[in-house]
Motif scaffolding. Structure first.
Motif, PDB file in Angstrom:
ATOM      1  N   HIS A   1       0.854  -1.181   0.000  1.00 52.24           N
ATOM      2  CA  HIS A   1       0.000   0.000   0.000  1.00 52.24           C
ATOM      3  C   HIS A   1       0.893   1.235   0.000  1.00 52.24           C
ATOM      4  O   HIS A   1       1.889   1.290   0.726  1.00 52.24           O
TER       5      HIS A   1
ATOM      6  N   SER B   1      -4.619   6.990  -0.857  1.00 54.26           N
ATOM      7  CA  SER B   1      -3.929   5.950  -1.615  1.00 54.26           C
ATOM      8  C   SER B   1      -3.377   6.498  -2.922  1.00 54.26           C
ATOM      9  O   SER B   1      -4.045   7.253  -3.625  1.00 54.26           O
TER      10      SER B   1
ATOM     11  N   SER C   1      -2.942   2.873  -8.111  1.00 52.14           N
ATOM     12  CA  SER C   1      -3.931   2.943  -9.181  1.00 52.14           C
ATOM     13  C   SER C   1      -4.999   1.867  -8.982  1.00 52.14           C
ATOM     14  O   SER C   1      -4.689   0.733  -8.583  1.00 52.14           O
ATOM     15  N   ASP C   2      -6.238   2.219  -9.268  1.00 52.66           N
ATOM     16  CA  ASP C   2      -7.337   1.252  -9.147  1.00 52.66           C
ATOM     17  C   ASP C   2      -7.156   0.056 -10.070  1.00 52.66           C
ATOM     18  O   ASP C   2      -7.675  -1.022  -9.794  1.00 52.66           O
ATOM     19  N   ASP C   3      -6.439   0.236 -11.158  1.00 58.67           N
ATOM     20  CA  ASP C   3      -6.267  -0.864 -12.106  1.00 58.67           C
ATOM     21  C   ASP C   3      -4.946  -1.624 -11.923  1.00 58.67           C
ATOM     22  O   ASP C   3      -4.580  -2.444 -12.756  1.00 58.67           O
TER      23      ASP C   3
END
Length: 166
Positions: A116, A124, A127-129
């Motif tokens: 993390h 955060s 990246s979400d992907d």
């Protein structure tokens, strides 16, 4: 007489192994040394504390060229901005890919699901992907009598990592 011939045949000197272009006795030896270097790099990354620049040095000692420059720039920027990293990268698999005149190439799969990255405000930066399993190609070269990582790049989309170990 036959027994003596058999005994003497066992004493004949065996031919010396032909060194690979990187100076190792075999490709297997080159791949093993490159793997050990990569695992040491991941161990060093897992010990980095962005608040303490002294913890960056073991990473720098295992890299060279553009990768070293990139690591230095990234760690410096993250340190200055108060970025925090937690969790550990786990190496799932390493396969020797190629030994050339000047480098050893490994195909690596790592699990970064536990890593993390947050900014100074706790937001955060991941990246979400981002894929939890990272499939990379790693180049390792001999630099001043030691092996060092020189490049880490994503592998092609059709070369995914294997599923994580149970």
């Amino acid at each position: 007489m036959i027994a003596l011939s058999a005994l003497l045949a066992g004493c004949a000197p065996s031919p010396a192994p032909t060194p690979t272009p990187t100076g190792f006795a075999s490709e297997e030896e080159a791949f093993a040394a490159a793997e050990a270097t990569y695992r040491a790099y991941v161990d060093a990354l897992n010990e980095v504390d962005l608040a303490d620049p002294a913890t960056f040095e073991p990473v720098y000692a295992l890299t060279s060229g553009e990768l070293n420059d990139l690591d230095r720039k990234s760690f410096s920027e993250m340190h200055a901005s108060g970025t925090l990293v937690s969790g550990r990268t786990e190496v799932l698999s390493i396969e020797g890919s190629q030994v050339s005149d000047d480098s050893i190439t490994l195909d690596v799969c790592t699990d970064v699901s536990d890593v993390h990255v947050v900014d100074a405000d706790g937001n955060s930066l991941v990246s979400d992907d981002r894929k939890d399993l990272q499939s990379t190609r790693v180049s390792v070269a001999q630099v001043d009598e030691l092996l060092a990582l020189t490049k880490i790049e994503p592998r092609a989309e059709d070369e995914p990592c294997a599923s994580p170990r149970p």
